[in-house]
Structures are given as structure tokens and as C-alpha cells.
Design an enzyme around this catalytic site. Structure first.
Site, PDB file in Angstrom:
ATOM      1  CG  ASP A 195     -10.219  -0.616   8.712  1.00 33.67           C
ATOM      2  OD1 ASP A 195      -9.513  -0.248   7.763  1.00 33.67           O
ATOM      3  OD2 ASP A 195      -9.866  -1.496   9.531  1.00 33.67           O
ATOM      4  NE  ARG A 238      -4.692  -3.885  -0.178  1.00 39.05           N
ATOM      5  CZ  ARG A 238      -3.978  -3.959   0.931  1.00 39.05           C
ATOM      6  NH1 ARG A 238      -4.343  -4.773   1.901  1.00 39.05           N
ATOM      7  NH2 ARG A 238      -2.886  -3.235   1.081  1.00 39.05           N
ATOM      8  CG  ASN A 261      -0.295   0.212   2.521  1.00 36.86           C
ATOM      9  OD1 ASN A 261       0.423   1.180   2.698  1.00 36.86           O
ATOM     10  ND2 ASN A 261      -0.516  -0.692   3.478  1.00 36.86           N
ATOM     11  CB  CYS A 281      -5.430  -1.504  11.082  1.00 38.19           C
ATOM     12  SG  CYS A 281      -5.951  -0.373   9.816  1.00 38.19           S
ATOM     13  NE  ARG A 340      -1.916  -8.537   6.018  1.00 40.83           N
ATOM     14  CZ  ARG A 340      -2.745  -7.761   6.699  1.00 40.83           C
ATOM     15  NH1 ARG A 340      -3.248  -6.683   6.129  1.00 40.83           N
ATOM     16  NH2 ARG A 340      -3.085  -8.042   7.950  1.00 40.83           N
ATOM     17  CG  ASN A 397      -6.606  -6.234   7.446  1.00 39.14           C
ATOM     18  OD1 ASN A 397      -5.529  -5.706   7.658  1.00 39.14           O
ATOM     19  ND2 ASN A 397      -7.697  -5.548   7.198  1.00 39.14           N
ATOM     20  CG  HIS A 436      -8.293  -2.384   4.288  1.00 40.16           C
ATOM     21  ND1 HIS A 436      -7.103  -2.644   4.930  1.00 40.16           N
ATOM     22  CD2 HIS A 436      -8.554  -3.467   3.513  1.00 40.16           C
ATOM     23  CE1 HIS A 436      -6.652  -3.833   4.559  1.00 40.16           C
ATOM     24  NE2 HIS A 436      -7.511  -4.347   3.684  1.00 40.16           N
TER      25      HIS A 436
HETATM   26  N1  ARG Z   1       0.161  -3.336   5.639  1.00 41.67           N
HETATM   27  C1  ARG Z   1      -1.194  -3.780   5.791  1.00 41.67           C
HETATM   28  C2  ARG Z   1      -1.805  -4.038   4.413  1.00 41.67           C
HETATM   29  O1  ARG Z   1      -1.542  -3.288   3.515  1.00 41.67           O
HETATM   30  C3  ARG Z   1      -2.000  -2.794   6.560  1.00 41.67           C
HETATM   31  C4  ARG Z   1      -3.378  -3.243   6.879  1.00 41.67           C
HETATM   32  C5  ARG Z   1      -4.206  -2.221   7.603  1.00 41.67           C
HETATM   33  N2  ARG Z   1      -5.407  -2.763   8.074  1.00 41.67           N
HETATM   34  C6  ARG Z   1      -6.628  -2.211   8.003  1.00 41.67           C
HETATM   35  N3  ARG Z   1      -7.621  -2.794   8.595  1.00 41.67           N
HETATM   36  N4  ARG Z   1      -6.855  -1.125   7.296  1.00 41.67           N
HETATM   37  O2  ARG Z   1      -2.549  -4.950   4.199  1.00 41.67           O
END
Ligand code: ARG
Length: 265
Positions: free
Chosen positions: A165, A134, A19, A258, A87, A68, A163
Site C-alpha cells: 500500500d 514484509r 523501515n 496506513c 509490532r 497492518n 508494503h
Molecule cells: N512504522 C510502521 C512499520 O514500519 C509503518 C507501517 C505503515 N503501514 C502501512 N500500511 N504501510 O511497520
């Protein structure tokens, strides 16, 4: 009593870039990350929330962002299908964790992306799903069927707010905080039709991912450094603010929410 899931930052690092907040070569100050994490956890507990912790796994540096890992409601855990291969292991670990707690595990078809509570957020009876960056739009019908609930879909079109959130914070059934730059015109209209009170986060607040907040009754947990205007607005609705320094976690593109997966009854 609200129950939430967190993951200690033992292996948290910037090892890849998925990201625009993440930059290769960024160093993580582990002591600072731990002290911010512990402060957030203790603040939740002081507010009367129950905090569960999942064991961090080496090689999954983003696992601190437990939001997540999936979505939990009743005795059901819906596993995330991550977009980034880096991930994917996290959701397997989460499946083992929720299985050990006797949850019924649901898995979406492989071609349907779903990043858990990063993209499904809920306040009381209202459910929203973010898609386009995403999670995929067709996650909506699967989730509706599993949960037997109607979801409002919001398209995301700003890679910094990838995201749901990161750009929509639900304070209660009537009040939402939003980053207007992250939504389409239709999305903004939908939000306006659902909430009586809308707090608009400005650029400074969005740079701190202010919408990425957690609420427990009147307590709001939010990233440290938010504007006076935002504080005044939150207070005018009767909220009590706890600011937590999220500097280390912003390096990975996340803030308070997050790091928090709410486990819904
Ligand atoms: N580095 C993680 C990603 O890009 C950050 C996730 C952040 N989480 C969230 N719920 N917005 O997936």
C-alpha cells in the site's frame, strides 16, 4: 457504506527503526499528530464512511497504522504475523477487538509473515498481495484458501516502499496509481494487464507516499503536497481530492492508507 478502523495517536512515537523512513531521536508533535488524525477521520465521515476506533495500547507506538493489524472480510478476521517483534502485540490486541465484535479469527502458521492490509489490497473483485519486504510469498496460498479468492502476487524490492500500500493505490477496478520504482518488471506487467488507466506517481509524490491513498466513491484522500500533475490526472478521471497533512505519520513511514483498515463486507 464503507466501514474503516482507525487508532488515535495517543502513544504514537518513533521508539525503534524498522523501515528507512524512521530515524531514532525523531520527535513527534502530538498536537499536530492529533489534528491531522482528526481531520482525516472527519473527512472520512463527511464522505459518508463509518469510522470505528480501536483503543491504543501503551508500548505499541505503531498501532496508529491499523492497516497492518490484519485483514477483515465478511465475518472473518485474518490476524497479521508481523515481521518486527516490536509490532506483534498489536495483532493480539486486534484479535481481542474483532473477537468482541464476533468475527471468526484466522491465524496463519507462525513462520508465514503477513502484515494485513499493508500487503493485501483490493479493489472490487481484484486482490493483490505484496511480498518480499514484509509479508512472505507463502501467505498467498493461505489467504486464497481462507478467502476463497485468487490473489495476484507482486514482489516488492525497494525498502522505502516495503508494503504494497506504499506503492500501489487502487482507485477503482480500472484505475491504479503506482510507484514504478517499487516493482519488478514482471510486477509492472501484471499491473498493466489488470488496469486500463495507470497513474504514475513521480519522485516528489513518492516522497509523500502518494499511492498510500483511500477512496470512497469519487472522493480520494491523499497526503498533502502532491504535485499539480497528479492532481490534474486524478481530476481527469473524475475524482475529488481531499489532501491531508501527513507530516507526523510520514516520520513512521506511513500515510493515509496506513492509518486506515478497511472492513470489507
Ligand atoms: N512504522 C510502521 C512499520 O514500519 C509503518 C507501517 C505503515 N503501514 C502501512 N500500511 N504501510 O511497520
Amino acid at each position: 457504506m464503507k466501514k474503516i478502523l482507525m487508532c488515535p495517536p495517543k502513544y504514537y512515537n518513533i521508539e525503534y527503526v524498522i523501515n528507512p523512513w524512521m530515524k531514532t531521536g525523531t520527535e513527534i508533535d502530538r498536537d499536530a499528530a492529533y489534528s491531522n488524525y482528526n481531520l482525516l477521520k472527519e473527512s472520512y465521515e463527511l464522505s459518508g464512511m463509518e469510522v470505528l476506533e480501536i483503543e491504543p495500547v501503551e508500548g505499541s507506538p505503531d498501532m496508529i497504522y491499523t492497516a497492518n493489524l490484519g485483514y477483515t472480510e465478511g465475518n472473518v478476521f485474518i490476524k497479521a504475523n508481523f515481521k518486527a517483534p516490536e509490532r506483534r502485540k498489536e495483532s493480539e490486541v486486534a484479535v481481542n477487538y474483532f473477537e468482541s465484535l464476533n468475527y471468526k479469527i484466522h491465524t496463519l502458521p507462525e513462520n508465514i509473515l503477513f502484515e494485513g492490509e499493508g500487503d493485501i489490497i483490493r479493489s472490487g473483485t481484484k486482490y493483490f498481495i505484496g511480498y518480499g519486504e514484509r509479508s512472505s510469498i507463502n501467505a498467498k496460498e493461505h489467504l486464497e484458501k481462507i478467502l476463497n479468492k485468487e490473489l495476484h502476487a507482486l514482489e516488492l524490492n525497494n525498502p522505502y516502499f516495503y508494503h504494497l500500500d506504499t506503492c500501489l493505490g487502487l482507485l477503482n477496478d480500472e484505475t491504479a496509481m503506482i510507484n514504478t520504482a517499487a516493482f519488478t518488471k514482471e510486477g509492472l506487467e501484471l499491473i498493466e494487464s489488470q488496469f486500463k488507466n495507470i497513474i504514475i506517481a513521480d519522485e516528489k509524490d513518492n516522497n509523500l507516499l502518494a499511492c498510500n491513498l483511500v477512496v470512497n466513491k469519487n472522493d480520494v484522500f491523499i497526503g498533502k503536497g502532491i504535485s499539480e500533475k497528479l492532481k490534474r490526472e486524478l481530476e481527469s478521471y473524475g475524482f475529488k481530492i481531499t489532501e491531508i497533512d501527513m507530516t507526523e505519520f510520514l516520520k513512521g513511514g506511513g500515510s493515509v492508507k496506513c492509518l486506515t483498515q478497511e472492513i470489507f463486507d
